[in-house]
Scaffold this active site. Structure first.
Site, PDB file in Angstrom:
ATOM      1  N   LYS A  24     -26.349  45.428 -21.340  1.00 57.98           N
ATOM      2  CA  LYS A  24     -26.797  46.738 -21.850  1.00 57.98           C
ATOM      3  C   LYS A  24     -25.590  47.589 -22.214  1.00 57.98           C
ATOM      4  O   LYS A  24     -24.490  47.413 -21.697  1.00 57.98           O
ATOM      5  CB  LYS A  24     -27.679  47.475 -20.836  1.00 57.98           C
ATOM      6  CG  LYS A  24     -27.001  47.837 -19.495  1.00 57.98           C
ATOM      7  CD  LYS A  24     -26.219  49.132 -19.505  1.00 57.98           C
ATOM      8  CE  LYS A  24     -25.378  49.308 -18.251  1.00 57.98           C
ATOM      9  NZ  LYS A  24     -24.240  50.188 -18.380  1.00 57.98           N
ATOM     10  N   ASP A 153     -29.119  49.308 -12.054  1.00 55.61           N
ATOM     11  CA  ASP A 153     -29.372  48.848 -13.425  1.00 55.61           C
ATOM     12  C   ASP A 153     -30.316  47.645 -13.486  1.00 55.61           C
ATOM     13  O   ASP A 153     -30.648  47.177 -14.577  1.00 55.61           O
ATOM     14  CB  ASP A 153     -28.047  48.449 -14.102  1.00 55.61           C
ATOM     15  CG  ASP A 153     -27.148  49.650 -14.352  1.00 55.61           C
ATOM     16  OD1 ASP A 153     -27.668  50.790 -14.373  1.00 55.61           O
ATOM     17  OD2 ASP A 153     -25.933  49.453 -14.528  1.00 55.61           O
TER      18      ASP A 153
HETATM   19  O1  C5P Z   1     -26.555  50.741  -7.800  1.00 54.98           O
HETATM   20  P1  C5P Z   1     -25.271  50.004  -7.970  1.00 54.98           P
HETATM   21  O2  C5P Z   1     -24.959  49.125  -6.792  1.00 54.98           O
HETATM   22  O3  C5P Z   1     -25.165  49.272  -9.255  1.00 54.98           O
HETATM   23  O4  C5P Z   1     -24.133  51.119  -8.022  1.00 54.98           O
HETATM   24  C1  C5P Z   1     -22.782  50.797  -7.856  1.00 54.98           C
HETATM   25  C2  C5P Z   1     -22.007  52.038  -7.521  1.00 54.98           C
HETATM   26  O5  C5P Z   1     -21.960  52.918  -8.659  1.00 54.98           O
HETATM   27  C3  C5P Z   1     -22.599  52.882  -6.407  1.00 54.98           C
HETATM   28  O6  C5P Z   1     -22.166  52.440  -5.147  1.00 54.98           O
HETATM   29  C4  C5P Z   1     -22.070  54.275  -6.737  1.00 54.98           C
HETATM   30  O7  C5P Z   1     -20.738  54.419  -6.301  1.00 54.98           O
HETATM   31  C5  C5P Z   1     -22.032  54.266  -8.255  1.00 54.98           C
HETATM   32  N1  C5P Z   1     -23.240  54.874  -8.852  1.00 54.98           N
HETATM   33  C6  C5P Z   1     -23.424  56.244  -8.760  1.00 54.98           C
HETATM   34  N2  C5P Z   1     -24.544  56.817  -9.311  1.00 54.98           N
HETATM   35  C7  C5P Z   1     -25.450  56.058  -9.963  1.00 54.98           C
HETATM   36  C8  C5P Z   1     -25.274  54.657 -10.078  1.00 54.98           C
HETATM   37  C9  C5P Z   1     -24.152  54.101  -9.499  1.00 54.98           C
HETATM   38  O8  C5P Z   1     -22.598  56.955  -8.188  1.00 54.98           O
HETATM   39  N3  C5P Z   1     -26.509  56.648 -10.504  1.00 54.98           N
END
Ligand code: C5P
Length: 348
Positions: A24, A153
């Site tokens: 994406k 995501d």
């Molecule tokens: O959800 P995911 O594990 O992909 O997110 C990875 C990192 O990206 C999170 O630990 C956070 O630090 C950051 N993040 C964030 N806000 C979001 C998505 C991700 O701060 N909406």
């Protein structure tokens, strides 16, 4: 694909289920304040593009992950792998204790730590594949709920197309978009860690807010809280207002005109990514000089996405960016692409 009959679990299935899943880009990525759980509230417009990983699962004595292709060596093949975590999360939500071990094979084309949600894509593919393999019959909406617990995501990689994401990015509404968009993705050498880019974004906002003059005796934090320093505008400090969806971008997407969409691409994480990788600035500038309708860091980067006028322009852009030496490689892709989908599931 007929795996849902009551006796399916008892059948010996030796051929794998294979799922194809897209990368994406974010057409808009507006980042709100950091929440208590460390995440940031977002308004984002996801757009799936035709760069795909393939994930196959088959029953096994114990769960294992094998990765081949792009950046394979840097992807965990342990329990920490997002695809393995997704398979475990699905088994847990189904309360499936027996026969839930799977051999997972990931054929990667989406680069790692590139801002293209490649890890989330593999998790989404594992959910679709295991749902089929186990004859679980969960709907896509149910899989999205399980996926949200694995990564922000993951739900979008299941849905695909073009969609507005809210919350951490996991709450989705399909967007009304027409037409096909031709993109060039310019890959950087090395990756960027998503948490580090978000942290850099917070630091930049903090520094900007602190740089604003505050009256004697008033702390910068108090001024921000009162909305006098960085409380207004899109580049606000950690107490930034909640982000809003660009109605101009949504109208441009409805019109299907890439020339209207290009100038409206936006990414609040771009300054943070460029602060960590100043070389990205050169790639973005070069793309615009080569006539890209829009140039943007994809998600948390470091991949840069360039919107072309048509397929021929995309070819020229890819050649131009590569020969200018501003990226380690460039690929042409189209969007919107469909979400995670089964491409092979033969029963033995
Ligand atoms: O959800 P995911 O594990 O992909 O997110 C990875 C990192 O990206 C999170 O630990 C956070 O630090 C950051 N993040 C964030 N806000 C979001 C998505 C991700 O701060 N909406």
């Amino acid at each position: 694909m007929g795996r849902t009959c009551g006796t399916a679990y008892d059948w010996l299935i030796v051929t794998p289920v294979t799922v194809r899943v897209p990368a994406k880009v974010n057409l808009q990525l507006s980042v709100g304040p950091r929440r208590d759980d460390g995440y940031h509230d977002l308004i984002t417009v996801f757009h799936a593009v035709s760069l795909f990983d393939e994930v196959s699962v088959r029953p096994a004595e114990r769960t294992s992950v094998r990765v081949t292709g792009q950046d394979a060596a840097s992807i965990p093949s342990s329990r920490a792998n997002l695809a393995a975590r997704a398979a475990r999360a699905l088994a847990a939500s189904l309360r499936r204790r027996e026969k839930s071990a799977v051999q997972i094979e990931i054929r990667k084309r989406i680069p790692v730590s590139a801002g293209l949600a490649g890890g989330s894509a593999d998790a989404a593919a594992a959910l679709v594949a295991c749902n089929e393999l186990w004859g679980a019959g969960l709907s896509q909406a149910e899989l999205r709920e399980v996926g949200a617990g694995v990564g922000s995501d993951v739900p979008f990689a299941l849905l695909g197309g073009t969609a507005v994401g809210q919350g951490r990015g996991e709450r989705l509404t399909p967007a009304l978009a027409t037409g096909t968009y031709h993109w060039v993705l310019a890959f950087a050498s090395g990756g960027l860690s998503t948490p580090e880019v978000y942290a850099a974004c917070d630091r930049l906002r903090e520094a900007r807010a602190d740089a604003v003059e505050v009256p004697a005796g008033v702390t910068a934090g108090a001024a921000r809280a009162a909305g006098t320093a960085a409380g207004a505008g899109t580049s606000a400090g950690p107490e930034a207002p909640n982000p809003t969806l660009s109605t101009e971008l949504m109208a441009a997407l409805r019109s299907g005109d890439p020339a209207a969409v290009g100038p409206l691409l936006s990414n609040d994480l771009q300054a943070a990514a460029v602060s960590l990788r100043p070389d990205l600035r050169r790639a973005l500038t070069e793309g615009l000089e080569l006539g890209a309708l829009g140039a943007i860091v994809s998600g948390s980067g470091p991949t840069c996405a360039f919107l072309a006028a048509n397929a021929r322009h995309a070819r020229e852009l890819a050649v131009g960016l590569t020969s200018a030496g501003v990226c380690r490689g460039a690929v042409r892709v189209q969007g919107p692409a469909g979400g995670a989908a089964i491409i092979a599931a033969d029963r033995a």
